[in-house]
Design an enzyme around this catalytic site. Sequence first.
Site, PDB file in Angstrom:
ATOM      1  CD  GLU A 115      -2.685  -1.409   2.426  1.00  0.00           C
ATOM      2  OE1 GLU A 115      -1.992  -1.721   3.416  1.00  0.00           O
ATOM      3  OE2 GLU A 115      -3.913  -1.306   2.472  1.00  0.00           O
ATOM      4  CD  GLU A 135      -3.308  -6.310   3.977  1.00  0.00           C
ATOM      5  OE1 GLU A 135      -3.372  -7.119   3.031  1.00  0.00           O
ATOM      6  OE2 GLU A 135      -2.781  -5.194   3.877  1.00  0.00           O
TER       7      GLU A 135
HETATM    8  N1  DAK Z   1       5.320  -7.048  11.356  1.00  0.00           N
HETATM    9  C1  DAK Z   1       6.194  -7.270  12.385  1.00  0.00           C
HETATM   10  N2  DAK Z   1       7.295  -8.021  12.252  1.00  0.00           N
HETATM   11  C2  DAK Z   1       7.545  -8.570  11.059  1.00  0.00           C
HETATM   12  C3  DAK Z   1       6.679  -8.392   9.946  1.00  0.00           C
HETATM   13  C4  DAK Z   1       5.520  -7.586  10.141  1.00  0.00           C
HETATM   14  N3  DAK Z   1       4.654  -7.310   9.153  1.00  0.00           N
HETATM   15  N4  DAK Z   1       7.180  -9.067   8.898  1.00  0.00           N
HETATM   16  C5  DAK Z   1       8.311  -9.647   9.339  1.00  0.00           C
HETATM   17  N5  DAK Z   1       8.534  -9.344  10.620  1.00  0.00           N
HETATM   18  C6  DAK Z   1       9.656  -9.772  11.463  1.00  0.00           C
HETATM   19  C7  DAK Z   1       9.530 -11.242  11.835  1.00  0.00           C
HETATM   20  O1  DAK Z   1       8.675 -11.396  12.934  1.00  0.00           O
HETATM   21  C8  DAK Z   1      10.964 -11.568  12.170  1.00  0.00           C
HETATM   22  O2  DAK Z   1      11.277 -11.084  13.446  1.00  0.00           O
HETATM   23  P1  DAK Z   1      12.172 -11.940  14.494  1.00  0.00           P
HETATM   24  O3  DAK Z   1      11.449 -13.245  14.645  1.00  0.00           O
HETATM   25  O4  DAK Z   1      13.497 -12.077  13.784  1.00  0.00           O
HETATM   26  O5  DAK Z   1      12.194 -11.094  15.725  1.00  0.00           O
HETATM   27  C9  DAK Z   1      11.754 -10.740  11.181  1.00  0.00           C
HETATM   28  O6  DAK Z   1      10.874  -9.691  10.738  1.00  0.00           O
HETATM   29  C10 DAK Z   1      12.176 -11.525   9.944  1.00  0.00           C
HETATM   30  O7  DAK Z   1      11.028 -12.149   9.398  1.00  0.00           O
HETATM   31  P2  DAK Z   1      10.944 -13.715   9.072  1.00  0.00           P
HETATM   32  O8  DAK Z   1      11.822 -14.484   9.979  1.00  0.00           O
HETATM   33  O9  DAK Z   1       9.510 -14.077   9.033  1.00  0.00           O
HETATM   34  O10 DAK Z   1      11.570 -13.732   7.608  1.00  0.00           O
HETATM   35  P3  DAK Z   1      11.287 -14.802   6.445  1.00  0.00           P
HETATM   36  O11 DAK Z   1      12.310 -14.528   5.393  1.00  0.00           O
HETATM   37  O12 DAK Z   1      11.171 -16.178   6.994  1.00  0.00           O
HETATM   38  O13 DAK Z   1       9.850 -14.398   5.871  1.00  0.00           O
HETATM   39  C11 DAK Z   1       8.140 -12.852   5.117  1.00  0.00           C
HETATM   40  C12 DAK Z   1       9.667 -13.164   5.236  1.00  0.00           C
HETATM   41  C13 DAK Z   1       8.005 -11.432   4.591  1.00  0.00           C
HETATM   42  C14 DAK Z   1       7.528 -13.831   4.100  1.00  0.00           C
HETATM   43  C15 DAK Z   1       7.503 -13.051   6.508  1.00  0.00           C
HETATM   44  O14 DAK Z   1       8.248 -12.268   7.453  1.00  0.00           O
HETATM   45  C16 DAK Z   1       6.087 -12.595   6.544  1.00  0.00           C
HETATM   46  O15 DAK Z   1       5.189 -13.300   6.058  1.00  0.00           O
HETATM   47  N6  DAK Z   1       5.846 -11.442   7.171  1.00  0.00           N
HETATM   48  C17 DAK Z   1       4.518 -10.933   7.372  1.00  0.00           C
HETATM   49  C18 DAK Z   1       3.995 -10.402   6.075  1.00  0.00           C
HETATM   50  C19 DAK Z   1       2.603  -9.903   6.252  1.00  0.00           C
HETATM   51  O16 DAK Z   1       1.658 -10.650   6.582  1.00  0.00           O
HETATM   52  N7  DAK Z   1       2.407  -8.582   5.999  1.00  0.00           N
HETATM   53  C20 DAK Z   1       1.156  -7.959   6.109  1.00  0.00           C
HETATM   54  C21 DAK Z   1       1.071  -7.407   7.463  1.00  0.00           C
HETATM   55  S1  DAK Z   1      -0.591  -6.896   7.768  1.00  0.00           S
HETATM   56  C22 DAK Z   1      -5.448  -1.957   9.418  1.00  0.00           C
HETATM   57  C23 DAK Z   1      -4.292  -1.238   9.292  1.00  0.00           C
HETATM   58  C24 DAK Z   1      -3.277  -1.741   8.580  1.00  0.00           C
HETATM   59  C25 DAK Z   1      -3.364  -2.978   8.019  1.00  0.00           C
HETATM   60  C26 DAK Z   1      -4.509  -3.687   8.133  1.00  0.00           C
HETATM   61  C27 DAK Z   1      -5.553  -3.181   8.817  1.00  0.00           C
HETATM   62  N8  DAK Z   1      -6.518  -1.455  10.188  1.00  0.00           N
HETATM   63  C28 DAK Z   1      -6.125  -0.883  11.412  1.00  0.00           C
HETATM   64  C29 DAK Z   1      -7.838  -1.788   9.853  1.00  0.00           C
HETATM   65  C30 DAK Z   1      -2.241  -3.522   7.371  1.00  0.00           C
HETATM   66  C31 DAK Z   1      -1.946  -4.777   7.604  1.00  0.00           C
HETATM   67  C32 DAK Z   1      -0.711  -5.362   7.192  1.00  0.00           C
HETATM   68  O17 DAK Z   1       0.140  -4.789   6.565  1.00  0.00           O
END
Ligand code: DAK
Length: 261
Positions: A115, A135
């Site tokens: 985004e 999400e």
């Molecule tokens: N938030 C916090 N920490 C995160 C993170 C995130 N989005 N993404 C990665 N990290 C952290 C991991 O927890 C890890 O931390 P440690 O365990 O080392 O302390 C570190 O970054 C490295 O990540 P990984 O170990 O997971 O690394 P990999 O290479 O294995 O995997 C990955 C990379 C990008 C595939 C994986 O980290 C992943 O799936 N991350 C989450 C991606 C994700 O789901 N992103 C969307 C987030 S939700 C709203 C407002 C905003 C939003 C929605 C609603 N309202 C209030 C209504 C927005 C939502 C989002 O953006």
Amino acid sequence: MSYQNILFEQPETGICLLTVNRPQALNALNSATLDEIAQAVEQVAADESARVLLLTGAGDKAFVAGADISEMQNFTPEQGEAFSVRGSRVFAALEALPMPAIALVNGYALGGGCELALACDWILASDRAVFGQPEVNLGVCAGFGGTQRLPRRLGSARAMELLVTGRQVRAEEALAIGLVNEVVAAADLLQKGLELARLIASKAPVAVRYTKEAVTRGADLNLAEALALESQRFGRCCATQDQKEGMRAFLEKRPAKFHGG
Ligand code: DAK
């Protein structure tokens, strides 16, 4: 101004570079980072000499891996809405910058990261870029404009598919569906971004700003109103020295020297 979660530099005259700098969390956006991005965007907006903003992520793995999940985990509905409103304001300010803003996506651009890139005028991606709106895997819908900006960029059917499945898209597919303008080798991304920024900075600044305004504001108007806006901005360009200089230089068969007014 000093920042903890972003780097903000002017590597060359007229070129601003904002780097989200939390590589240990894959540059995830927490409230403090959002606030710093907001301040930097304000700084760019107020800087008459700024011609273009480049936005990227620190490290070689992620642009921004989303909003910070650890911060959002225990949100109440009120906190969730407030966080979404806070992020949306920042992204709207980025989108409303008078000069072009280009996202240099060097790795994961997921959720709030995708985004953030969409709030820029266009995306230059490295061959390691991965985009997605995951999400729905976390029990939320996109909260920083994804449900609105992604369909506007890709068309509603393709955007809907990505938003409701959470499917990730690699750089080549992102290019094919029009999510990014160009894909370059990861090692060349910043250089390519700077080349692009230099090219934009070499053009007549007022003409560039009015062009951006006509394109972005025009998209929310009907065609007749949008064309009227374009005519007004064209007229205003004719009030600038740069218009006289640009046309004189063409007729004299020499490069133009623009001064920004
Ligand atoms: N938030 C916090 N920490 C995160 C993170 C995130 N989005 N993404 C990665 N990290 C952290 C991991 O927890 C890890 O931390 P440690 O365990 O080392 O302390 C570190 O970054 C490295 O990540 P990984 O170990 O997971 O690394 P990999 O290479 O294995 O995997 C990955 C990379 C990008 C595939 C994986 O980290 C992943 O799936 N991350 C989450 C991606 C994700 O789901 N992103 C969307 C987030 S939700 C709203 C407002 C905003 C939003 C929605 C609603 N309202 C209030 C209504 C927005 C939502 C989002 O953006």
